[in-house]
Design an enzyme around this catalytic site. Structure first.
Site, PDB file in Angstrom:
ATOM      1  CG  HIS A   1      -6.530  -0.113  -1.816  1.00 28.12           C
ATOM      2  ND1 HIS A   1      -6.723  -0.908  -0.717  1.00 28.12           N
ATOM      3  CD2 HIS A   1      -7.540  -0.439  -2.661  1.00 28.12           C
ATOM      4  CE1 HIS A   1      -7.793  -1.672  -0.878  1.00 28.12           C
ATOM      5  NE2 HIS A   1      -8.311  -1.395  -2.052  1.00 28.12           N
TER       6      HIS A   1
ATOM      7  CB  CYS B   1      -1.000  -0.005   1.158  1.00 26.72           C
ATOM      8  SG  CYS B   1      -0.281   0.057   2.812  1.00 26.72           S
TER       9      CYS B   1
ATOM     10  CG  HIS C   1      -4.582  -0.111   3.705  1.00 25.29           C
ATOM     11  ND1 HIS C   1      -3.693  -0.844   2.958  1.00 25.29           N
ATOM     12  CD2 HIS C   1      -5.583   0.231   2.855  1.00 25.29           C
ATOM     13  CE1 HIS C   1      -4.144  -0.949   1.719  1.00 25.29           C
ATOM     14  NE2 HIS C   1      -5.291  -0.298   1.625  1.00 25.29           N
TER      15      HIS C   1
END
Length: 184
Positions: free
Chosen positions: A160, A100, A148
């Protein structure tokens, strides 16, 4: 007093009042059917800019900054879309595999911005905001820690790299435990 008489009186008084106040009357472009005249917007803007140069310069600078920001957002979004389908690999930072924060760092590096490597460090390097715009960062939290990050795509969606087996893609934001950051 009739409408025609009122207009005639106004046409006579405006030049007199303008010269009395040392203000030049605005240039007249043309008249419509009833004899009233108007100044096109472009000429009015030029007259206003000449009368208030600092305001005009500020307005032009704001327009230029907004145009530059829009181009940057366009580059961010086209760059992240170009990575769609690339595999998730923990610790990878592109160009052919990402995690990510590696995806976010790679995309922003390609538009001329430097970001740290991890999602927590990226959160610290951005300006926290309430209302995200396309291209801003979305940070997901649990227990007070960022776990994240993705790039906001509008409509409650992000681009993402989420987890092994799932390639880079656009998804809906699935959690309410998020905050938003803008790259400064």
């Amino acid at each position: 007093m009739s409408t025609i008489a009122t207009r005639a009186a106004a046409r006579l008084l405006v030049p007199v009042l303008a010269s009395a106040c040392l203000i030049a009357p605005a240039p007249q472009a043309h008249a419509d059917g009833d004899g009233a005249s108007f100044v096109p917007a472009a000429e009015a803007a030029k007259t206003e800019a000449a009368a208030h140069p600092a305001t005009s310069t500020k307005h032009e600078a704001e327009k230029k900054a907004a145009k530059k920001a829009a181009k940057r957002v366009e580059r961010v979004m086209s760059t992240v879309r170009s990575r769609a389908g690339k595999p998730y690999v923990y610790g990878a930072a592109g160009p052919n595999a990402f995690d990510c924060s590696g995806l976010v760092q790679w995309v922003y590096r390609h538009v001329g911005e430097r970001l740290p490597r991890t999602s927590g460090a990226q959160a610290g390097a951005t300006q926290r905001i309430r209302n995200p715009r396309v291209g801003d960062l979305v940070f997901f939290t649990s227990g007070g820690h960022v776990y994240h990050v993705g790039i906001y795509a509008g409509g409650h969606t992000i681009w993402h790299a989420s987890r092994p087996g799932v390639p880079v893609r656009k998804d809906r934001i699935w959690s309410g435990s998020v905050f938003y950051g803008r790259v400064r």
